[in-house]
Motif scaffolding. Structure first.
Motif, mmCIF file in Angstrom:
data_model
loop_
_atom_site.group_PDB
_atom_site.id
_atom_site.type_symbol
_atom_site.label_atom_id
_atom_site.label_comp_id
_atom_site.label_asym_id
_atom_site.label_seq_id
_atom_site.Cartn_x
_atom_site.Cartn_y
_atom_site.Cartn_z
ATOM 1 N N VAL A 48 0.837 -1.202 0.000
ATOM 2 C CA VAL A 48 0.000 0.000 0.000
ATOM 3 C C VAL A 48 0.873 1.255 0.000
ATOM 4 C CG1 VAL A 48 -1.769 1.273 1.268
ATOM 5 C CG2 VAL A 48 -1.892 -1.217 1.127
ATOM 6 N N ASP A 49 1.936 1.255 0.790
ATOM 7 C CA ASP A 49 2.844 2.409 0.830
ATOM 8 C C ASP A 49 3.472 2.652 -0.540
ATOM 9 O OD1 ASP A 49 2.340 2.743 3.528
ATOM 10 O OD2 ASP A 49 4.164 1.705 4.178
ATOM 11 N N TYR A 50 3.916 1.568 -1.185
ATOM 12 C CA TYR A 50 4.552 1.690 -2.498
ATOM 13 C C TYR A 50 3.576 2.283 -3.519
ATOM 14 C CZ TYR A 50 6.389 0.233 -7.037
ATOM 15 O OH TYR A 50 6.821 0.207 -8.339
ATOM 16 N N LEU A 51 2.363 1.767 -3.549
ATOM 17 C CA LEU A 51 1.385 2.244 -4.525
ATOM 18 C C LEU A 51 0.947 3.670 -4.236
ATOM 19 C CD1 LEU A 51 -0.679 -1.010 -4.916
ATOM 20 C CD2 LEU A 51 0.663 0.111 -6.694
ATOM 21 N N TYR A 52 0.880 4.032 -2.961
ATOM 22 C CA TYR A 52 0.543 5.416 -2.610
ATOM 23 C C TYR A 52 1.588 6.376 -3.174
ATOM 24 C CZ TYR A 52 -0.037 9.611 0.237
ATOM 25 O OH TYR A 52 -0.183 10.912 0.657
ATOM 26 N N ASP A 53 2.851 6.031 -3.043
ATOM 27 C CA ASP A 53 3.920 6.886 -3.578
ATOM 28 C C ASP A 53 3.856 6.966 -5.102
ATOM 29 O OD1 ASP A 53 4.866 7.383 -1.036
ATOM 30 O OD2 ASP A 53 6.385 5.787 -1.105
ATOM 31 N N ARG A 54 3.661 5.808 -5.768
ATOM 32 C CA ARG A 54 3.648 5.798 -7.225
ATOM 33 C C ARG A 54 2.438 6.542 -7.779
ATOM 34 N NH1 ARG A 54 6.739 6.709 -9.212
ATOM 35 N NH2 ARG A 54 6.201 5.862 -11.259
ATOM 36 N N MET A 55 1.270 6.301 -7.214
ATOM 37 C CA MET A 55 0.069 6.967 -7.713
ATOM 38 C C MET A 55 0.094 8.458 -7.430
ATOM 39 S SD MET A 55 -2.972 4.165 -7.011
ATOM 40 C CE MET A 55 -4.216 5.144 -7.878
ATOM 41 N N SER A 56 0.654 8.848 -6.292
ATOM 42 C CA SER A 56 0.769 10.275 -5.971
ATOM 43 C C SER A 56 1.632 10.988 -7.001
ATOM 44 C CB SER A 56 1.355 10.456 -4.564
ATOM 45 O OG SER A 56 0.488 9.946 -3.583
ATOM 46 N N ILE A 94 -9.064 -6.042 1.741
ATOM 47 C CA ILE A 94 -9.947 -4.913 1.440
ATOM 48 C C ILE A 94 -9.661 -3.740 2.367
ATOM 49 C CG2 ILE A 94 -11.935 -5.450 2.902
ATOM 50 C CD1 ILE A 94 -12.010 -4.346 -0.791
ATOM 51 N N LEU A 95 -9.188 -4.000 3.581
ATOM 52 C CA LEU A 95 -8.771 -2.893 4.437
ATOM 53 C C LEU A 95 -7.587 -2.155 3.828
ATOM 54 C CD1 LEU A 95 -9.039 -4.318 8.090
ATOM 55 C CD2 LEU A 95 -10.627 -2.813 6.880
ATOM 56 N N GLY A 96 -6.697 -2.886 3.162
ATOM 57 C CA GLY A 96 -5.590 -2.246 2.465
ATOM 58 C C GLY A 96 -6.064 -1.384 1.311
ATOM 59 N N VAL A 97 -7.075 -1.869 0.573
ATOM 60 C CA VAL A 97 -7.658 -1.084 -0.520
ATOM 61 C C VAL A 97 -8.262 0.203 0.033
ATOM 62 C CG1 VAL A 97 -9.437 -1.028 -2.312
ATOM 63 C CG2 VAL A 97 -8.071 -3.096 -1.967
ATOM 64 N N TYR A 98 -9.016 0.069 1.124
ATOM 65 C CA TYR A 98 -9.610 1.260 1.748
ATOM 66 C C TYR A 98 -8.530 2.234 2.230
ATOM 67 C CZ TYR A 98 -14.234 -1.011 1.991
ATOM 68 O OH TYR A 98 -15.432 -1.602 1.700
ATOM 69 N N ASP A 99 -7.442 1.698 2.766
ATOM 70 C CA ASP A 99 -6.368 2.553 3.269
ATOM 71 C C ASP A 99 -5.758 3.383 2.143
ATOM 72 O OD1 ASP A 99 -4.409 3.648 4.999
ATOM 73 O OD2 ASP A 99 -2.997 2.051 4.489
ATOM 74 N N LEU A 100 -5.525 2.760 0.985
ATOM 75 C CA LEU A 100 -4.966 3.503 -0.143
ATOM 76 C C LEU A 100 -5.951 4.557 -0.625
ATOM 77 C CD1 LEU A 100 -2.722 3.998 -2.128
ATOM 78 C CD2 LEU A 100 -3.591 2.114 -3.544
ATOM 79 N N TYR A 101 -7.227 4.201 -0.721
ATOM 80 C CA TYR A 101 -8.252 5.176 -1.085
ATOM 81 C C TYR A 101 -8.273 6.336 -0.095
ATOM 82 C CZ TYR A 101 -11.216 3.417 -4.937
ATOM 83 O OH TYR A 101 -11.726 3.076 -6.157
ATOM 84 N N GLY A 126 -19.412 0.704 0.955
ATOM 85 C CA GLY A 126 -18.061 0.857 1.475
ATOM 86 C C GLY A 126 -17.142 1.509 0.462
ATOM 87 N N MET A 127 -17.226 1.058 -0.786
ATOM 88 C CA MET A 127 -16.386 1.631 -1.835
ATOM 89 C C MET A 127 -16.850 3.030 -2.214
ATOM 90 S SD MET A 127 -13.638 0.697 -3.288
ATOM 91 C CE MET A 127 -13.653 -1.080 -3.077
ATOM 92 N N MET A 128 -18.157 3.279 -2.146
ATOM 93 C CA MET A 128 -18.673 4.574 -2.569
ATOM 94 C C MET A 128 -18.372 5.680 -1.569
ATOM 95 S SD MET A 128 -22.107 3.702 -4.630
ATOM 96 C CE MET A 128 -21.786 5.115 -5.672
ATOM 97 N N TYR A 129 -17.941 5.316 -0.375
ATOM 98 C CA TYR A 129 -17.456 6.326 0.563
ATOM 99 C C TYR A 129 -16.267 7.078 -0.045
ATOM 100 C CZ TYR A 129 -15.370 8.365 4.773
ATOM 101 O OH TYR A 129 -14.832 9.230 5.692
#
Length: 330
Positions: A48-56, A94-101, A126-129
């Motif tokens: 999640v940390d890696y993808l957050y950096d790349r997507m940012s 799915i908690l990881g998916v929510y964390d990245l979102y 949950g996703m629409m939040y």
């Protein structure tokens, strides 16, 4: 905008070579490919940390306003090299998916996220939040969409339903429907186009411009009005729905008939809902005014339908009929 599939990984990618332990699957056992991809382990915070950096970085470099976040394959061989208790895997994933979102939407509040999972696979609260609109289905055929959008509207407002005018022959069904029919269906959602504009004729381009101009007139009504289901596509050949403003002063109606049948019904009207009974309404395309109670009890005239005996009087007929009506109190 950009289309992302951040939960997937390609077998020959650099990341796969560097961190094979970030991929879902038991070490030393065969791993199934889906769409030539495998799935990253979102139960692992490092992923999640890696993808957050790349997507940012991509959001800032491209100055993005919109992201479609897609998840297009099922999870197979559900095993995480990060977790001790594999029974927690799906929950932790799915908690990881929510964390990245959560982190991306907090840092970039002006970016619109649209969720998607092979279409409507993640159309849930949950996703629409995080993603206030979802792609209702990869089936973009307008005739199919009558049932899809009608059913989705039972649980979610129109402003959340991704609905597009797609190319013909449709890539899911090979069905060819008129551009007007496709546009009239797509109005009742977020509205957009999913086709190659360079392949359109000049006449079609002109019609697209008119559709866009029309939607700009009604988009606030579609997003904020009260939605009424008038005729169900699951109960006959006709589908009809309408959106009415909270004060009952404005309304938008959509009426559709997918297949023509000989000897149509004699009563060719559509009973509306949500209007003010004692108020008068003007309707685009009509020279006379209508009272609200007249439209709700007698019905809105749909025009004479072709029946074999009235070829010169018929105002409509054939397959894939559609009409939209814009009402305004006077």
């Amino acid at each position: 905008g950009l289309w992302f599939e951040p939960e997937m990984i390609s077998p020959k990618s650099e990341l796969m070579k560097e961190r094979p332990d970030w991929v879902i699957g038991s070490p030393g056992r065969p791993q199934t490919l889906g769409r030539n991809q495998m799935v990253l382990d979102f139960s692992n915070p490092e992923v999640v940390d890696y993808l957050y950096d790349r997507m940012s970085c991509l959001i800032e470099e491209a100055d993005l306003d919109y992201i479609k976040w897609d998840m297009n394959r099922n999870i197979t061989e559900p095993f995480s090299q990060h977790l001790r208790n594999q029974g927690e895997f799906y929950h932790r994933y799915i908690l990881g998916v929510y964390d990245l979102y959560e982190r991306l939407t907090t840092r970039y509040p002006n970016v619109l996220f649209e969720s998607c999972a092979g279409g409507g696979g993640r159309f849930d609260l949950g996703m629409m939040y995080y993603a206030p609109q979802a792609w209702a289905s990869d089936d973009t055929d307008a005739a199919e969409r009558l049932k899809i959008q009608y059913g989705t509207s039972l649980g979610y407002p129109l402003a959340t339903i991704g609905s597009h005018v797609s190319a013909v022959p449709n890539h899911q069904t090979l069905r060819e429907t008129p551009l007007k029919f496709r546009g009239d269906v797509a109005y009742f959602g977020t509205f957009g186009y999913e086709l190659d504009p360079s392949q359109l004729s000049e006449e079609e381009k002109s019609e697209v411009k008119q559709q866009i101009e029309f939607f700009k007139k009604i988009r606030n009504l579609i997003a904020q009005g009260t939605f009424y289901r008038l005729k169900s596509p699951f109960e006959g050949e006709e589908t009809a729905w309408m959106v009415c403003s909270a004060n009952g002063k404005q309304a938008m109606i959509g009426w559709y008939k997918e297949n023509y049948r000989p000897n149509p019904e004699h009563n060719q009207t559509l009973k509306l809902k949500g209007l003010q009974p004692e108020k008068r309404y003007e309707i685009e395309g009509f020279t006379r005014l209508f009272y609200g109670d007249e439209l709700m009890n007698r019905g809105l005239p749909l025009g004479k339908e072709f029946n074999g005996a009235n070829p010169h009087q018929a105002e409509r007929g054939g397959d894939y009929q559609s009409r939209t009506f814009l009402l305004k109190e006077v």
